[in-house]
Write an enzyme that holds these catalytic residues in place. Structure first.
Site, PDB file in Angstrom:
ATOM      1  CG  ASN A   6     -14.635 -32.340  -4.146  1.00  0.00           C
ATOM      2  OD1 ASN A   6     -13.615 -31.661  -4.170  1.00  0.00           O
ATOM      3  ND2 ASN A   6     -14.643 -33.599  -4.541  1.00  0.00           N
ATOM      4  CG  HIS A   9     -11.097 -28.345  -8.348  1.00  0.00           C
ATOM      5  ND1 HIS A   9     -10.028 -29.039  -8.880  1.00  0.00           N
ATOM      6  CD2 HIS A   9     -12.204 -29.058  -8.661  1.00  0.00           C
ATOM      7  CE1 HIS A   9     -10.473 -30.118  -9.512  1.00  0.00           C
ATOM      8  NE2 HIS A   9     -11.789 -30.157  -9.394  1.00  0.00           N
ATOM      9  CG  HIS A  42     -10.280 -37.926  -5.420  1.00  0.00           C
ATOM     10  ND1 HIS A  42     -10.699 -38.052  -6.723  1.00  0.00           N
ATOM     11  CD2 HIS A  42      -9.579 -39.051  -5.145  1.00  0.00           C
ATOM     12  CE1 HIS A  42     -10.271 -39.208  -7.211  1.00  0.00           C
ATOM     13  NE2 HIS A  42      -9.576 -39.830  -6.278  1.00  0.00           N
ATOM     14  NE  ARG A  44      -6.835 -37.805  -9.619  1.00  0.00           N
ATOM     15  CZ  ARG A  44      -7.864 -38.137 -10.399  1.00  0.00           C
ATOM     16  NH1 ARG A  44      -9.043 -37.585 -10.221  1.00  0.00           N
ATOM     17  NH2 ARG A  44      -7.718 -39.008 -11.365  1.00  0.00           N
ATOM     18  NE  ARG A  48      -4.771 -35.258 -11.236  1.00  0.00           N
ATOM     19  CZ  ARG A  48      -5.497 -35.772 -12.227  1.00  0.00           C
ATOM     20  NH1 ARG A  48      -6.578 -35.148 -12.640  1.00  0.00           N
ATOM     21  NH2 ARG A  48      -5.148 -36.885 -12.818  1.00  0.00           N
ATOM     22  CD  GLU A  69     -14.732 -37.619  -4.333  1.00  0.00           C
ATOM     23  OE1 GLU A  69     -13.853 -37.496  -5.200  1.00  0.00           O
ATOM     24  OE2 GLU A  69     -15.779 -36.980  -4.348  1.00  0.00           O
ATOM     25  CB  THR A 100     -13.850 -39.296 -10.996  1.00  0.00           C
ATOM     26  OG1 THR A 100     -12.940 -38.807 -10.008  1.00  0.00           O
ATOM     27  CG2 THR A 100     -14.051 -40.786 -10.798  1.00  0.00           C
ATOM     28  CD  GLU A 156     -20.696 -39.207  -5.084  1.00  0.00           C
ATOM     29  OE1 GLU A 156     -19.998 -39.484  -4.082  1.00  0.00           O
ATOM     30  OE2 GLU A 156     -20.496 -38.212  -5.810  1.00  0.00           O
ATOM     31  CG  HIS A 194     -18.414 -36.012 -11.842  1.00  0.00           C
ATOM     32  ND1 HIS A 194     -18.270 -35.432 -13.071  1.00  0.00           N
ATOM     33  CD2 HIS A 194     -17.169 -36.290 -11.403  1.00  0.00           C
ATOM     34  CE1 HIS A 194     -16.989 -35.380 -13.375  1.00  0.00           C
ATOM     35  NE2 HIS A 194     -16.297 -35.884 -12.375  1.00  0.00           N
TER      36      HIS A 194
HETATM   37  N1  PXP Z   1     -18.364 -37.098  -6.483  1.00  0.00           N
HETATM   38  C1  PXP Z   1     -17.250 -37.780  -6.850  1.00  0.00           C
HETATM   39  C2  PXP Z   1     -17.159 -39.221  -6.497  1.00  0.00           C
HETATM   40  C3  PXP Z   1     -16.205 -37.140  -7.527  1.00  0.00           C
HETATM   41  O1  PXP Z   1     -15.109 -37.830  -7.875  1.00  0.00           O
HETATM   42  C4  PXP Z   1     -16.304 -35.755  -7.782  1.00  0.00           C
HETATM   43  C5  PXP Z   1     -15.173 -35.044  -8.454  1.00  0.00           C
HETATM   44  O2  PXP Z   1     -14.061 -35.076  -7.636  1.00  0.00           O
HETATM   45  C6  PXP Z   1     -17.466 -35.082  -7.365  1.00  0.00           C
HETATM   46  C7  PXP Z   1     -18.490 -35.788  -6.744  1.00  0.00           C
HETATM   47  C8  PXP Z   1     -17.635 -33.619  -7.534  1.00  0.00           C
HETATM   48  O3  PXP Z   1     -17.690 -33.281  -8.889  1.00  0.00           O
HETATM   49  P1  PXP Z   1     -17.638 -31.755  -9.293  1.00  0.00           P
HETATM   50  O4  PXP Z   1     -16.312 -31.228  -8.873  1.00  0.00           O
HETATM   51  O5  PXP Z   1     -17.818 -31.799 -10.777  1.00  0.00           O
HETATM   52  O6  PXP Z   1     -18.771 -31.067  -8.577  1.00  0.00           O
END
Ligand code: PXP
Length: 251
Positions: A6, A9, A42, A44, A48, A69, A100, A156, A194
């Site tokens: 992901n 960031h 994601h 959003r 953001r 996402e 999330t 998930e 997550h």
């Molecule tokens: N899975 C989902 C559905 C999420 O919303 C997120 C955060 O955007 C993640 C995985 C990844 O989480 P993390 O950034 O804490 O690894």
């Protein structure tokens, strides 16, 4: 075990200055070079971090697969229908949250499958557009049953509680194991994510029924010091080691 990286960031850092670096497309390419099986972002409602143009550019540039996402808001669902990522993971979305914070609420007596009309509509629209739908849910057996009743191919499991408590208790890991086995028995493909980090990923990666992990914040954080490729490579190695442990145990 598929590792989807992901890269939200990377865009968070860019948006801190509303400029054009660092580039999420370059981050995706680096993650793929280092062994990522897919790229997750994601989009959003408040935009953001990831912007519409990022998703379009990633859709064209990603060589593996794109997992988008999204919340069930119709504007975002329409974007997903147009772009047709390989997979759409429906998540609950609240503007005030930092990230999330929980899985989708599929409960209550609100119609068939217990899900809100909005979630059912989003599943139908995405599925009709040829997009594989996964639902981000808490590792709760009743919620898994409701997800299965909705006819989606995948869920998930939210690993947030595990990520907060793994140092002091194994209850959340046991709940994830039970949930993964239950979801698999219901015919669902099981993903997780997550809050997973280099320190806590292996017990989750070793859950045999899991087939996909989505990991973002820890990888992007480490990429600041190591570079994106090395940060992904190290996570890849930990995940692969955990899977090897299962196959050694099975033989
Ligand atoms: N899975 C989902 C559905 C999420 O919303 C997120 C955060 O955007 C993640 C995985 C990844 O989480 P993390 O950034 O804490 O690894």
């Amino acid at each position: 075990m598929r590792l989807y990286v992901n890269i939200d960031h990377v865009a968070t850092v860019r948006e801190a200055r509303r400029t054009d670096e660092p580039d999420p497309v370059a981050a995706a390419a680096a993650a793929e070079r280092a062994g990522a099986d897919g790229i997750t972002v994601h989009l959003r409602e408040d935009r953001r971090h990831i912007q519409d143009a990022d998703v379009r550019a990633l859709r064209a540039a990603v060589r593996t697969v794109l997992n988008l996402e999204l919340g069930a808001a119709s504007e975002i669902v329409q974007i997903a229908r147009r772009l047709k990522p390989y997979q759409a993971t429906l998540v609950p979305e609240r503007r005030q949250e930092i990230t999330t914070e929980g899985g989708l609420a599929l409960g209550g007596a609100r119609g068939r499958g217990g899900a809100s009309r909005k979630i059912r509509g989003a599943i139908e629209q995405l599925t009709n557009a040829g997009v594989r739908v996964s639902l981000f849910i808490d590792p709760d057996l009743r919620t898994i049953d409701r997800a299965a009743a909705l006819g989606v191919p995948a869920v998930e499991l939210h690993t947030g509680r595990y990520a907060h408590t793994w140092r002091t208790s194994d209850a959340a890991l046991r709940a994830l194991r039970r949930a993964a086995a239950h979801a698999r028995a219901r015919g669902l493909a099981v993903h997780a994510g997550h809050g997973l980090t280099y320190a806590n990923v292996q017990p989750v990666a070793a859950i045999p029924e899991l087939e996909e992990l989505n990991i973002g914040h820890a990888i992007v954080s480490n990429a600041i010091f190591l570079g994106m490729e090395e940060a992904v490579r190290r996570m890849r190695k930990l995940v692969d080691e955990a899977r090897e442990f299962i196959s050694l145990g099975a033989s």
